[in-house]
Design an enzyme around this catalytic site. Structure first.
Site, PDB file in Angstrom:
ATOM      1  N   LYS A  23       0.806  -1.188   0.039  1.00  0.00           N
ATOM      2  CA  LYS A  23      -0.019   0.126  -0.155  1.00  0.00           C
ATOM      3  C   LYS A  23       1.012   1.150   0.064  1.00  0.00           C
ATOM      4  CE  LYS A  23      -1.797   1.480   4.177  1.00  0.00           C
ATOM      5  NZ  LYS A  23      -1.436   2.486   4.386  1.00  0.00           N
ATOM      6  N   ASN A  24       2.010   1.076   0.722  1.00  0.00           N
ATOM      7  CA  ASN A  24       2.593   2.708   1.059  1.00  0.00           C
ATOM      8  C   ASN A  24       3.746   2.710  -0.096  1.00  0.00           C
ATOM      9  OD1 ASN A  24       1.231   2.913   3.299  1.00  0.00           O
ATOM     10  ND2 ASN A  24       2.677   2.340   4.788  1.00  0.00           N
ATOM     11  N   CYS A 117      -4.685  11.812  13.151  1.00  0.00           N
ATOM     12  CA  CYS A 117      -5.482  10.578  13.208  1.00  0.00           C
ATOM     13  C   CYS A 117      -5.313   9.748  14.221  1.00  0.00           C
ATOM     14  CB  CYS A 117      -5.103   9.736  11.886  1.00  0.00           C
ATOM     15  SG  CYS A 117      -3.349   8.743  12.153  1.00  0.00           S
ATOM     16  N   ARG A 122       0.659  13.952  13.771  1.00  0.00           N
ATOM     17  CA  ARG A 122       1.148  13.537  12.330  1.00  0.00           C
ATOM     18  C   ARG A 122       1.306  14.813  11.564  1.00  0.00           C
ATOM     19  NH1 ARG A 122      -1.201   8.079   9.968  1.00  0.00           N
ATOM     20  NH2 ARG A 122       0.603   8.272   8.874  1.00  0.00           N
ATOM     21  N   PRO A 123       2.171  16.059  11.997  1.00  0.00           N
ATOM     22  CA  PRO A 123       1.963  17.292  11.166  1.00  0.00           C
ATOM     23  C   PRO A 123       2.758  17.096   9.962  1.00  0.00           C
ATOM     24  CG  PRO A 123       3.487  17.316  13.144  1.00  0.00           C
ATOM     25  CD  PRO A 123       2.759  15.827  13.288  1.00  0.00           C
ATOM     26  N   ASP A 125       4.948  19.314   8.767  1.00  0.00           N
ATOM     27  CA  ASP A 125       6.021  20.627   9.008  1.00  0.00           C
ATOM     28  C   ASP A 125       7.281  20.410   8.204  1.00  0.00           C
ATOM     29  OD1 ASP A 125       6.257  18.797  11.164  1.00  0.00           O
ATOM     30  OD2 ASP A 125       7.993  20.108  11.544  1.00  0.00           O
ATOM     31  N   ASP A 305       4.843   0.042  12.189  1.00  0.00           N
ATOM     32  CA  ASP A 305       3.512  -0.729  11.568  1.00  0.00           C
ATOM     33  C   ASP A 305       3.542  -2.131  11.881  1.00  0.00           C
ATOM     34  OD1 ASP A 305       3.671   1.270   8.453  1.00  0.00           O
ATOM     35  OD2 ASP A 305       3.239   1.801  10.379  1.00  0.00           O
ATOM     36  N   ILE A 327       8.165   6.101  16.991  1.00  0.00           N
ATOM     37  CA  ILE A 327       7.535   6.925  15.792  1.00  0.00           C
ATOM     38  C   ILE A 327       6.447   7.738  16.169  1.00  0.00           C
ATOM     39  CG2 ILE A 327       6.953   6.865  13.632  1.00  0.00           C
ATOM     40  CD1 ILE A 327       9.779   5.888  13.999  1.00  0.00           C
ATOM     41  N   ARG A 397      -8.455  -0.602   5.044  1.00  0.00           N
ATOM     42  CA  ARG A 397      -7.767   0.352   4.152  1.00  0.00           C
ATOM     43  C   ARG A 397      -6.256  -0.074   3.675  1.00  0.00           C
ATOM     44  NH1 ARG A 397      -7.633   5.824   7.506  1.00  0.00           N
ATOM     45  NH2 ARG A 397      -5.907   6.240   5.614  1.00  0.00           N
TER      46      ARG A 397
END
Ligand code: EPZ
Length: 417
Positions: A23-24, A117, A122-123, A125, A305, A327, A397
């Site tokens: 997926k990623n 989320c 989870r910015p 920047d 993950d 993380i 997802r």
């Protein structure tokens, strides 16, 4: 009531199962098609909710997308809109991956700020600082990032922390910038390397993908390409843990063992029997796993993950284990649910202390994020009695028909609409 999975625990999984594509890697690859006016043909694309969302998003930006089975052809002859709308971005943070390609190809982008989320704030920047270094004008207007640049210019970028999609966004933007870009402290995940390989196939000039320093020589335009998406190391890892936790004997095929070294080393430490082949892993679960401490870190370290899935295994181990999540600030959502199945886990900030128990009891539990839901399915597979995992849309997802793969290995799972 949203779809749920009903699992009768206690079956040792047996057989062989193929890992789907990553997926990623598929998500940034679809965004990369924005960089060229020619068709980008992706093969081995997983059929996932997030992939469909990204396809919908690039279509709103002007892409013509044709899906035939595992193949997706995306062509953006011209960018028709530079807006990534909130209603799409809020359902999938990875939408931010269109930001770099839009600014590079089209000169402007208006991307809704993704918002947090379940697993953290989870910015983005680092994405924005990097684009500014490349010469983009960045503003935040009514919850949207507005970025403009007539032509991006190569620069040296040092991100403050390792960011996977940040590295991907900046690499894609730099591919069309004028001059040389160096990204220091780059993410080294296999998915980053896969995007870099696609960009090079499109004519980009990139060196160092997979290391902490990536050098990109900008080119005036990019061509089309045909590219096969790499296997999903997290889905493969999840299936390997499923074989281990159920004391089964499972072979997971179509994977890249080098993408799983930290996980395999940890499972070996837990007493899981592993035979690593060229593109497969055969796993045999121990009667009872041994405890082992886990600390997540960017690739090639132990992947965040896989933290929830391995914690589920450690919950049944003979001893105490410590899991440190470095993380994300809130990635223990599965702990309360596992506790309802009998796990004994205490958390304090980024650290969880797990005292292994002999067994889990089946129970109704609720999924909260993608990998937590996978962990609850794993717990249900080995628990005594029935487990109902609700809000299973989280699972869909990132996993392509996971329950069908597990049923093919002997699991007793039913999806209830
Ligand atoms: C990617 O998310 C993955 N998603 C995540 O997978 C994965 O968990 C994560 O990398 C870490 O490996 C995709 O690739 C689509 P980060 P990403 O930027 O890129 C902070 C899954 O389960 N950060 O590497 O969003 C951030 O808050 C998903 O498939 C900033 O502070 O993660 C986090 O704490 C979940 N500022 C840390 O860095 C930024 O600008 C790592 O985030 C960017 C990130």
């Amino acid at each position: 009531m949203p779809a749920r999975l009903e699992i009768e625990g206690g079956v040792s999984l047996r057989g062989s199962v193929r890992a789907s594509a990553a997926k990623n890697a598929a998500l940034p690859a679809l965004a990369a098609a924005l960089l060229s006016a020619k068709p980008v043909r992706l093969t081995n694309v997983p059929d996932l909710v997030d992939v469909r969302t990204m396809i919908r998003l690039v279509e709103t930006l002007g892409a013509a997308v044709r899906r035939e089975g595992e193949e997706v052809v995306t062509r953006v002859e011209r960018v028709a809109s530079d807006v990534a709308p909130y209603e799409l971005v809020s359902t999938m943070r990875a939408s931010v991956l269109v930001l770099g390609p839009l600014v590079a190809r089209h000169g402007s982008a208006r991307v809704a700020l993704p918002g947090g989320c379940a697993i953290g704030v989870r910015p983005i920047d680092q994405h924005l600082k990097g684009l500014a270094r490349l010469g983009a004008e960045i503003a935040i207007e009514s919850g949207y990032v507005v970025a403009r640049a007539s032509r991006l210019k190569g620069a040296r970028i040092a991100t403050d922390l390792v960011t996977v999609t940040g590295t991907e966004n900046l690499m894609m933007a730099a591919a069309l910038a004028e001059g040389t870009t160096v990204i220091e402290n780059a993410a080294r995940e296999p998915e980053v390397v896969d995007v870099a390989n696609l960009l090079v196939e499109m004519g980009a000039r990139i060196d160092g993908a997979g290391t902490a320093r990536i050098t990109i020589e900008g080119v005036p335009e990019l061509d089309g390409a045909t590219h096969r998406i790499i296997p999903d190391r997290i889905e493969a890892g999840t299936l390997i843990v499923a074989g281990a936790i159920t004391r089964g004997e499972v072979t997971v095929t179509d994977l890249v063992p080098d993408h799983l070294t930290a996980l395999l080393a940890k499972l070996d430490e837990c007493g899981v029997l592993l035979e690593v082949g060229h593109d497969s892993v055969r796993v045999r679960g121990p009667e009872r796993p041994r405890s082992a401490d886990v600390t997540t870190s960017p690739f090639p370290g132990f992947p965040t993950d896989m933290q929830a899935q391995v914690m589920t295994l450690l919950g049944l181990a003979d001893g105490q284990a410590r899991v440190t999540e470095t993380i994300f600030e809130n990635r223990f959502m599965h702990v309360a649910e596992l506790a309802r199945m009998g796990a004994r886990i205490d958390t304090d900030g980024a650290i969880a202390i797990i005292r292994g128990v002999p067994r889990y009891q089946g129970a109704p539990v609720m999924a909260s994020d993608l990998r937590a839901s996978a962990a609850l399915v794993l717990a249900g597979l080995v628990a005594q009695g029935r487990t109902t995992v609700s809000r299973v849309y989280h699972l869909d997802r990132g996993y392509e028909r996971l329950e069908e793969k597990l049923v093919a290995l002997g699991a007793r799972i039913e999806r209830r609409p």
